[in-house]
Write a protein that holds these residues in place. Structure first.
Motif, PDB file in Angstrom:
ATOM      1  N   ALA A   1       0.789  -1.228   0.000  1.00  0.00           N
ATOM      2  CA  ALA A   1       0.000   0.000   0.000  1.00  0.00           C
ATOM      3  C   ALA A   1       0.821   1.278   0.000  1.00  0.00           C
ATOM      4  O   ALA A   1       0.314   2.331  -0.388  1.00  0.00           O
ATOM      5  CB  ALA A   1      -0.949   0.005   1.193  1.00  0.00           C
ATOM      6  N   PHE A   2       2.078   1.213   0.450  1.00  0.00           N
ATOM      7  CA  PHE A   2       2.862   2.430   0.549  1.00  0.00           C
ATOM      8  C   PHE A   2       3.870   2.585  -0.576  1.00  0.00           C
ATOM      9  O   PHE A   2       4.709   3.486  -0.541  1.00  0.00           O
ATOM     10  CB  PHE A   2       3.576   2.489   1.906  1.00  0.00           C
ATOM     11  CG  PHE A   2       2.636   2.753   3.049  1.00  0.00           C
ATOM     12  CD1 PHE A   2       2.225   4.034   3.357  1.00  0.00           C
ATOM     13  CD2 PHE A   2       2.139   1.693   3.796  1.00  0.00           C
ATOM     14  CE1 PHE A   2       1.343   4.271   4.397  1.00  0.00           C
ATOM     15  CE2 PHE A   2       1.260   1.912   4.845  1.00  0.00           C
ATOM     16  CZ  PHE A   2       0.859   3.210   5.148  1.00  0.00           C
TER      17      PHE A   2
ATOM     18  N   ALA B   1       6.023   8.626   2.029  1.00  0.00           N
ATOM     19  CA  ALA B   1       4.637   8.862   1.629  1.00  0.00           C
ATOM     20  C   ALA B   1       3.948   9.887   2.512  1.00  0.00           C
ATOM     21  O   ALA B   1       2.811  10.275   2.232  1.00  0.00           O
ATOM     22  CB  ALA B   1       3.861   7.547   1.665  1.00  0.00           C
TER      23      ALA B   1
ATOM     24  N   ARG C   1      -1.974   3.526  -2.115  1.00  0.00           N
ATOM     25  CA  ARG C   1      -2.237   4.177  -0.832  1.00  0.00           C
ATOM     26  C   ARG C   1      -3.637   4.808  -0.824  1.00  0.00           C
ATOM     27  O   ARG C   1      -4.344   4.793   0.182  1.00  0.00           O
ATOM     28  CB  ARG C   1      -1.176   5.233  -0.554  1.00  0.00           C
ATOM     29  CG  ARG C   1      -1.273   5.848   0.834  1.00  0.00           C
ATOM     30  CD  ARG C   1      -0.028   6.634   1.189  1.00  0.00           C
ATOM     31  NE  ARG C   1       0.221   7.739   0.267  1.00  0.00           N
ATOM     32  CZ  ARG C   1       1.156   7.741  -0.675  1.00  0.00           C
ATOM     33  NH1 ARG C   1       1.952   6.699  -0.826  1.00  0.00           N
ATOM     34  NH2 ARG C   1       1.323   8.779  -1.470  1.00  0.00           N
TER      35      ARG C   1
ATOM     36  N   ASN D   1      -6.576   4.064   1.877  1.00  0.00           N
ATOM     37  CA  ASN D   1      -7.235   5.130   2.623  1.00  0.00           C
ATOM     38  C   ASN D   1      -8.743   5.134   2.406  1.00  0.00           C
ATOM     39  O   ASN D   1      -9.515   5.432   3.332  1.00  0.00           O
ATOM     40  CB  ASN D   1      -6.650   6.483   2.226  1.00  0.00           C
ATOM     41  CG  ASN D   1      -5.212   6.651   2.689  1.00  0.00           C
ATOM     42  OD1 ASN D   1      -4.765   5.937   3.587  1.00  0.00           O
ATOM     43  ND2 ASN D   1      -4.481   7.569   2.076  1.00  0.00           N
TER      44      ASN D   1
ATOM     45  N   ARG E   1       7.314   4.323   4.199  1.00  0.00           N
ATOM     46  CA  ARG E   1       6.183   4.955   4.878  1.00  0.00           C
ATOM     47  C   ARG E   1       6.447   6.444   5.078  1.00  0.00           C
ATOM     48  O   ARG E   1       5.569   7.285   4.839  1.00  0.00           O
ATOM     49  CB  ARG E   1       5.948   4.284   6.225  1.00  0.00           C
ATOM     50  CG  ARG E   1       4.864   4.936   7.056  1.00  0.00           C
ATOM     51  CD  ARG E   1       4.484   4.122   8.266  1.00  0.00           C
ATOM     52  NE  ARG E   1       3.917   2.837   7.897  1.00  0.00           N
ATOM     53  CZ  ARG E   1       3.296   2.024   8.749  1.00  0.00           C
ATOM     54  NH1 ARG E   1       3.177   2.362  10.021  1.00  0.00           N
ATOM     55  NH2 ARG E   1       2.805   0.877   8.344  1.00  0.00           N
TER      56      ARG E   1
END
Length: 388
Positions: free
Chosen positions: A56-57, A141, A63, A67, A138
């Motif tokens: 996801a990152f 991002a 991402r 979210n 992380r």
């Protein structure tokens, strides 16, 4: 910080904790993540966070999908906790992605706890057991330090050892409790008319508060502007930020009273020394009622603010903008005004109370405005000024 404030009595709403709760085994949140990112984000039926982070990152699109699943769930749970908090409590929402989500204007105060990048990596790796590559992905991002600083009403440096922030956090707690009490009692913070050197941070503070007032007033506000002396670059002034909320009518201004009060700007029934009504008939508008307005001030003891709610196109609304822009453009007028302000502050010095000090300051400054208004309007005509 959250631990100390919780011990002192704050209601803590921990977004990280909530984020874990909404994706526990058996929850709709976990099922939605598996459907979106695959079964390999599971380990023994539970969410494998490093596996999810790896997926996801890595890019903005992934991402965004993450979210879109977890943020509504976190929001719903957060609202439930906030709504259940006692009415007289201080609620602290600990939100790691507040800046990224541009949520700052929705809160009474934004506190950023800063840690340098390398120290963040160390803590994620050593204290949380996160692989360094995942920690750096992380962080990449997330918002930059500059973006966080721009969003912060309060900036706390947490690079030192545990306990280094304790004193600062306790001072912050005193501010928060007084702020909360002031909101409950509709009490505003007023300060004596003492001039201070122009503060280079005023524009950033004003931008945050402008965004907050826009969020609070919504479509009811035609525009929100930073006005007054602190809006003129380089001009010494009282450390009070002035704002003008332009509305279609005084009826709309009255409808906003409760909303502004709840947001930390209670209504008061007075004008300030920096809010003159020049004797000069600006624009042929002789009716004194057209200078009418509604006046609010801040409940936050850490940041004095005055909010002038005026009707679009009325003389007072126009003059506040013309006067600010004229002083910004005309060094001679700026120097004159500063001399008047200094003399007025000297006359207010030693007054027995704030009301008397404000009256003395206003009495000393008002005569200058009658001539200044004519000059400001002449400048506006010559410059082809518009409200912008």
């Amino acid at each position: 910080m959250s631990r100390i404030l919780g011990e002192l009595g704050a209601v803590i709403v921990d977004a990280d904790k909530i984020a874990r709760e909404v994706v526990e085994p058996g929850t709709p949140g976990l099922a939605a993540l598996v459907a979106e990112f695959g079964n390999d984000i599971l380990a023994d039926g539970e969410l494998d966070r490093p596996a999810l982070a790896a997926k996801a990152f890595g890019d903005d699109e992934a991402r965004g999908r993450l979210n879109a699943i977890v943020h509504p769930l976190i929001g719903s749970r957060t609202n439930a906790i906030v709504d259940s908090a006692p009415a007289d409590s201080v609620v602290l929402q600990d939100i790691p992605l507040l800046v990224e989500g541009r949520m700052g204007p929705l809160f009474h105060l934004v506190v950023v706890v800063h840690v340098e990048a390398q120290e963040r990596v160390r803590r994620l790796v050593e204290l949380r057991g996160m692989p360094e590559a995942d920690a750096r992905a992380r962080m990449a991002a997330q918002a930059t330090d500059e973006q966080r600083r721009a969003a912060a009403d309060v900036w706390l440096d947490n690079n030192g050892p545990e306990g280094d922030l304790d004193v600062e956090v306790r001072v912050l707690w005193e501010r928060l409790t007084r702020y909360a009490e002031n909101i409950r009692t509709a009490t505003v913070v007023r300060t004596p008319p003492v001039l201070v050197p122009a503060d280079p941070s005023w524009p950033d503070q004003a931008r945050r508060l402008t965004d907050r007032l826009r969020a609070v007033c919504g479509a009811a506000a035609v525009r929100v502007d930073h006005i007054g002396s602190t809006a003129v670059p380089g001009l010494d002034a009282k450390d009070v930020l002035d704002f003008q909320v332009t509305v279609p009518s005084l009826a709309v201004a009255d409808e906003l009273a409760g909303t502004l009060a709840a947001a930390g700007f209670p209504r008061v029934e007075s004008v300030t020394a920096d809010d003159p009504k020049p004797a000069y008939d600006i624009g042929g508008e002789a009716d004194p009622a057209l200078w009418d307005k509604r006046f609010h001030a801040a409940a936050d003891p850490g940041r004095p603010v005055e909010v002038h709610v005026r009707v679009d196109g009325w003389p007072g609304q126009r003059f506040a903008l013309v006067f600010r822009d004229w002083l910004t453009a005309d060094p001679q007028a700026r120097a004159e005004y500063l001399a008047v302000k200094r003399a007025a502050a000297a006359q207010a010095l030693g007054a027995p109370d704030l009301a008397t000090a404000a009256d003395r300051y206003a009495t000393a400054t008002t005569p200058w405005f009658d001539g200044a208004a004519v000059r400001a309007e002449q400048w506006a005509r010559d410059a082809g000024w518009t409200a912008g």
